[in-house]
Design an enzyme around this catalytic site. Structure first.
Site, PDB file in Angstrom:
ATOM      1  CG  HIS A   1     -35.343  11.492  33.885  1.00  0.00           C
ATOM      2  ND1 HIS A   1     -35.638  11.072  32.608  1.00  0.00           N
ATOM      3  CD2 HIS A   1     -34.362  12.427  33.745  1.00  0.00           C
ATOM      4  CE1 HIS A   1     -34.871  11.706  31.741  1.00  0.00           C
ATOM      5  NE2 HIS A   1     -34.091  12.544  32.401  1.00  0.00           N
TER       6      HIS A   1
ATOM      7  CG  ASP B   1     -32.676  16.472  33.428  1.00  0.00           C
ATOM      8  OD1 ASP B   1     -32.906  15.240  33.418  1.00  0.00           O
ATOM      9  OD2 ASP B   1     -32.616  17.162  32.396  1.00  0.00           O
TER      10      ASP B   1
ATOM     11  CG  HIS C   1     -37.449  15.378  30.680  1.00  0.00           C
ATOM     12  ND1 HIS C   1     -37.186  15.983  31.896  1.00  0.00           N
ATOM     13  CD2 HIS C   1     -36.244  14.946  30.219  1.00  0.00           C
ATOM     14  CE1 HIS C   1     -35.897  15.919  32.155  1.00  0.00           C
ATOM     15  NE2 HIS C   1     -35.292  15.291  31.149  1.00  0.00           N
TER      16      HIS C   1
ATOM     17  NE  ARG D   1     -35.621  12.805  20.087  1.00  0.00           N
ATOM     18  CZ  ARG D   1     -35.150  13.331  21.209  1.00  0.00           C
ATOM     19  NH1 ARG D   1     -34.457  12.602  22.054  1.00  0.00           N
ATOM     20  NH2 ARG D   1     -35.391  14.588  21.500  1.00  0.00           N
TER      21      ARG D   1
HETATM   22  C1  GA4 Z   1     -30.890  12.194  34.825  1.00  0.00           C
HETATM   23  C2  GA4 Z   1     -30.273  13.423  34.127  1.00  0.00           C
HETATM   24  C3  GA4 Z   1     -28.927  13.119  33.444  1.00  0.00           C
HETATM   25  O1  GA4 Z   1     -29.140  12.360  32.241  1.00  0.00           O
HETATM   26  C4  GA4 Z   1     -27.988  12.312  34.393  1.00  0.00           C
HETATM   27  C5  GA4 Z   1     -28.699  11.001  34.682  1.00  0.00           C
HETATM   28  C6  GA4 Z   1     -27.927   9.973  35.528  1.00  0.00           C
HETATM   29  C7  GA4 Z   1     -27.187   8.961  34.650  1.00  0.00           C
HETATM   30  O2  GA4 Z   1     -27.651   8.629  33.563  1.00  0.00           O
HETATM   31  O3  GA4 Z   1     -26.124   8.510  35.108  1.00  0.00           O
HETATM   32  C8  GA4 Z   1     -28.990   9.315  36.446  1.00  0.00           C
HETATM   33  C9  GA4 Z   1     -30.264  10.241  36.343  1.00  0.00           C
HETATM   34  C10 GA4 Z   1     -29.777  11.469  35.610  1.00  0.00           C
HETATM   35  C11 GA4 Z   1     -30.845  10.564  37.724  1.00  0.00           C
HETATM   36  C12 GA4 Z   1     -30.892   9.353  38.684  1.00  0.00           C
HETATM   37  C13 GA4 Z   1     -29.693   8.405  38.516  1.00  0.00           C
HETATM   38  C14 GA4 Z   1     -28.547   9.180  37.889  1.00  0.00           C
HETATM   39  C15 GA4 Z   1     -29.384   7.893  36.135  1.00  0.00           C
HETATM   40  C16 GA4 Z   1     -30.036   7.459  37.409  1.00  0.00           C
HETATM   41  C17 GA4 Z   1     -30.846   6.422  37.493  1.00  0.00           C
HETATM   42  C18 GA4 Z   1     -26.597  12.210  33.802  1.00  0.00           C
HETATM   43  C19 GA4 Z   1     -28.012  12.909  35.759  1.00  0.00           C
HETATM   44  O4  GA4 Z   1     -27.261  13.750  36.213  1.00  0.00           O
HETATM   45  O5  GA4 Z   1     -29.063  12.394  36.482  1.00  0.00           O
END
Ligand code: GA4
Length: 329
Positions: A200, A202, A257, A268
């Protein structure tokens, strides 16, 4: 639950060690601004040394995280499910993504109410809160410096143009503590591709990651191959998020990443500070970076709009393409 990648895609997914390719930037180096910009353009990822965050602050939070994650599952679940804050196990986000992971999510807002954690942590809540708050303050200071040095490197003025989004009292930054348990007993071939956190990008501006010395993080290079990031518990790793890609009109790359679970018998543990702007902030290319008559590659949106759309997506989706301008030639 064992999470596997599609076996047919394994040949393209072989990763190489990033020891030689990941830029290491000493924040106290006078050339840091030039090196930061280069790293954000080329890889969207770099390692920071000379950051000034005392190791004692990092290890206190790691100790508290280890204490929490070693509690029995039924106890930890009292702090869940994530809404999006709180304890989560296996499930990532609201749309069916899963990983070999358990985690805690927090806002970085100092007024955050810890009631979900009260019954789980009991008297230890005070120690946990203090370790968390010291870590968040120290990392926020460092992230602010990185954003200001970046602004210098990009010749943007004032130099707090980026950092003010983090320093704003309404900054929508979030923090997550991740625990990737060792892989379950299974044949080596199966274990090899156990996914901790699927690929994914960020959504935020930058993410500031620190992990213990267990490997697993991989970043995607320009040619699509995976580079494994050698862990370094004394340093921080920064990745460019989607919002910074837009603010630089595509000049900086939001790096894809993922985390794979290797053969280590040890867990981890990582801590990630996601630097987000206030919800009302307009995310658009910064005027200083636009040449005359250059068009924005993106339609304008607010962080609230982007975040809302991100939470409707699956982890591996390209979230920015919904906001790209269609250019008719
Ligand atoms: C990816 C980056 C961060 O970990 C996060 C993630 C969020 C979550 O875990 O709730 C998301 C992911 C992240 C992007 C798409 C959506 C939302 C899980 C998911 C499938 C906290 C964020 O801000 O976006």
């Amino acid at each position: 639950m064992v999470v596997l990648t599609n076996p047919s895609s394994i040949p393209e997914q072989l990763s190489s060690s990033g020891a030689d390719v990941i830029p290491v930037i000493d924040l106290s180096n006078p050339d840091a601004k030039t090196l930061l910009v280069k790293a954000c353009e080329e890889l969207g990822f770099f390692k920071v040394v000379g950051h000034g965050v005392p190791f004692e602050i990092i290890s206190r939070l790691e100790t508290e995280a280890n204490k929490f994650f070693s509690l029995p599952l039924f106890q930890k679940e009292k702090a869940g499910p994530p809404d999006p804050f709180g304890y989560g196990n296996r499930s990532l986000g609201p749309n069916g993504d899963v990983g070999w992971i358990e985690y805690l999510m927090f806002t970085t807002n100092p007024d955050f109410h810890y009631h979900k954690f009260e019954s789980v942590l009991g008297e230890n809540l005070i120690t946990f809160r203090s370790a968390l708050s010291d870590y968040l303050s120290a990392v926020k200071r460092m992230a602010c410096e990185i954003l200001e040095v970046l602004a210098d490197g990009l010749k943007i003025q004032p130099r707090n143009t980026l950092s003010k989004m983090l320093m704003d009292k309404d900054s929508d930054s979030v923090f997550r503590l991740n625990h990737y348990p060792p892989a379950p007993a299974a044949p080596a071939a199966v274990k090899k591709e156990l996914i901790g956190f699927g690929e994914h990008t960020d959504p935020q501006i930058i993410s500031v990651l620190r992990s213990n010395n267990i490997c697993g993080l991989e970043i995607s290079s320009k040619d699509g191959s995976w580079i494994s990031v050698p862990p370094d518990q004394c340093s921080f790793f920064i990745n460019v998020g989607d919002s910074l890609q837009v603010m630089t009109n595509g000049r900086f790359k939001s790096v894809k990443h993922r985390v794979l679970i290797g053969n280590s018998k040890k867990s981890r543990v990582s801590m990630v500070y996601f630097v987000g702007p206030p919800l009302s902030e307009k995310i658009a290319p910064l005027p200083w970076l636009m040449k005359e008559e250059q068009d924005s590659l993106y339609n304008e949106f607010t962080w609230f709009e982007y975040k809302t759309s991100a939470y409707k997506s699956r982890l591996a989706d390209n979230r920015l393409c919904l906001f790209e301008k269609i250019i008719i030639i």
